[in-house]
Design a protein around this motif. Structure first.
Motif, short mmCIF file in Angstrom:
data_model
loop_
_atom_site.label_atom_id
_atom_site.label_comp_id
_atom_site.label_asym_id
_atom_site.label_seq_id
_atom_site.Cartn_x
_atom_site.Cartn_y
_atom_site.Cartn_z
N PHE A 69 3.67 -57.75 -1.46
CA PHE A 69 3.88 -57.19 -2.80
C PHE A 69 3.56 -55.69 -2.82
N ILE A 70 2.39 -55.33 -2.27
CA ILE A 70 1.97 -53.92 -2.24
C ILE A 70 2.94 -53.09 -1.39
N SER A 71 3.33 -53.64 -0.25
CA SER A 71 4.27 -52.93 0.63
C SER A 71 5.60 -52.67 -0.07
N ALA A 72 6.12 -53.69 -0.77
CA ALA A 72 7.39 -53.55 -1.48
C ALA A 72 7.25 -52.55 -2.63
N LEU A 73 6.11 -52.58 -3.33
CA LEU A 73 5.89 -51.67 -4.45
C LEU A 73 5.80 -50.21 -3.98
N VAL A 74 5.11 -50.00 -2.85
CA VAL A 74 5.02 -48.65 -2.28
C VAL A 74 6.41 -48.15 -1.89
N THR A 75 7.22 -49.04 -1.32
CA THR A 75 8.60 -48.68 -0.94
C THR A 75 9.39 -48.23 -2.16
N VAL A 76 9.25 -48.95 -3.26
CA VAL A 76 9.97 -48.62 -4.50
C VAL A 76 9.50 -47.28 -5.05
N ILE A 77 8.18 -47.04 -5.02
CA ILE A 77 7.63 -45.77 -5.52
C ILE A 77 8.18 -44.60 -4.71
N VAL A 78 8.18 -44.74 -3.38
CA VAL A 78 8.71 -43.68 -2.51
C VAL A 78 10.19 -43.47 -2.79
N LEU A 79 10.95 -44.56 -2.91
CA LEU A 79 12.39 -44.49 -3.13
C LEU A 79 12.71 -43.76 -4.43
N PHE A 80 11.98 -44.08 -5.51
CA PHE A 80 12.28 -43.50 -6.81
C PHE A 80 11.65 -42.11 -7.03
N CYS A 81 10.46 -41.88 -6.49
CA CYS A 81 9.72 -40.65 -6.79
C CYS A 81 9.83 -39.56 -5.73
N ALA A 82 10.15 -39.93 -4.50
CA ALA A 82 10.14 -38.94 -3.42
C ALA A 82 11.42 -38.92 -2.61
N GLY A 83 12.47 -39.50 -3.13
CA GLY A 83 13.74 -39.51 -2.41
C GLY A 83 14.39 -38.14 -2.43
N GLY A 84 15.10 -37.82 -1.37
CA GLY A 84 15.79 -36.53 -1.27
C GLY A 84 16.78 -36.31 -2.41
N THR A 85 17.47 -37.38 -2.83
CA THR A 85 18.47 -37.25 -3.89
C THR A 85 17.83 -36.84 -5.21
N GLY A 86 16.70 -37.44 -5.55
CA GLY A 86 16.02 -37.11 -6.80
C GLY A 86 15.49 -35.70 -6.82
N ILE A 87 14.86 -35.29 -5.72
CA ILE A 87 14.30 -33.94 -5.65
C ILE A 87 15.43 -32.91 -5.68
N TYR A 88 16.47 -33.15 -4.89
CA TYR A 88 17.61 -32.22 -4.88
C TYR A 88 18.28 -32.18 -6.25
N GLY A 89 18.48 -33.34 -6.87
CA GLY A 89 19.11 -33.40 -8.19
C GLY A 89 18.33 -32.66 -9.25
N THR A 90 17.00 -32.77 -9.19
CA THR A 90 16.13 -32.08 -10.14
C THR A 90 16.20 -30.57 -9.95
N LEU A 91 16.14 -30.12 -8.69
CA LEU A 91 16.24 -28.69 -8.40
C LEU A 91 17.60 -28.14 -8.82
N ASP A 92 18.66 -28.92 -8.53
CA ASP A 92 20.01 -28.49 -8.88
C ASP A 92 20.18 -28.39 -10.40
N ALA A 93 19.65 -29.37 -11.11
CA ALA A 93 19.74 -29.36 -12.58
C ALA A 93 18.99 -28.18 -13.17
N SER A 94 17.83 -27.86 -12.61
CA SER A 94 17.02 -26.76 -13.12
C SER A 94 17.66 -25.41 -12.83
N MET A 95 18.20 -25.24 -11.61
CA MET A 95 18.72 -23.94 -11.20
C MET A 95 20.13 -23.66 -11.70
#
Length: 200
Positions: A64-90
């Motif tokens: 359960f903890i392993s799966a939850l950590v995977t989800v947190i990384v996927l949603f909060c630290a994924g390259g797509t999210g970070i790039y999308g946020t930077l692109d939207a801001s700039m």
């Protein structure tokens, strides 16, 4: 992968982008950037699990903890999210973030089948992280030019393409360790355009 290819074709300085990806990934692997992200996810998992204790009988506490950590990384630290946020801001272009939100909605529903309502709480740290990145990008934007932004998008596109390969289980790219490339690409693009190109 389609979003990544669409961003890559906007590239202006291929050598600068390639150098940024190679150097950024090397730095990420050297400082174990991916492990730091995993540790951050573990820290976020603890308070989330307190509000939504593990009730799924098909998963052990460790799974359960392993799966939850995977989800947190996927949603909060994924390259797509970070790039999308930077692109939207700039650039004011929210296309990547909107596309990611659609993908995240269905991905969250799939994970929620096993993990339960705890998945919905990940939206809180995700919002905080992306909002901080959004505000920081506003400070960087006045220092950029159209060529630097195009190369930045291309670099983000390469990370999105690598993410697609990873999700499809074609190739396990170290996506989290590749994130430093997003920091390096614009300075390298400027350096290539202003100092190296005139010498060629």
């Amino acid at each position: 992968m389609g979003m990544g290819i669409n961003a890559i074709i906007q590239m202006k300085n291929m050598p600068a982008v390639i150098f940024a990806v190679v150097l950024g990934t090397g730095i990420g692997l050297l400082i174990h950037f991916g492990r730091w992200i995993d540790r951050g996810a573990v820290l976020m998992e603890r308070p989330i699990s307190k509000f939504f204790p593990h009730k799924n009988n098909t998963l052990s506490d460790t799974e359960f903890i392993s799966a939850l950590v995977t989800v947190i990384v996927l949603f909060c630290a994924g390259g797509t999210g970070i790039y999308g946020t930077l692109d939207a801001s700039m650039t004011g272009n929210n296309t990547i973030l909107i596309s990611k939100s659609i993908l995240d909605f269905f991905t969250a529903a799939i994970f929620a089948c096993n993990l339960g309502p705890v998945v919905s709480t990940i939206a809180i740290p995700q919002f905080i992280i992306f909002y901080i990145i959004f505000l920081l990008a506003k400070l960087i934007f006045p220092l950029t030019n159209p060529t630097m932004l195009a190369d930045f998008k291309a670099c983000g596109g390469l990370l999105m393409l690598a993410t697609g390969f990873r999700i499809a289980k074609i190739r396990e790219f170290p996506i989290a360790d590749m994130i430093p490339a997003m920091i390096l690409v614009m300075p390298l693009s400027w350096l290539w355009t202003t100092m190296i190109m005139p010498l060629l």
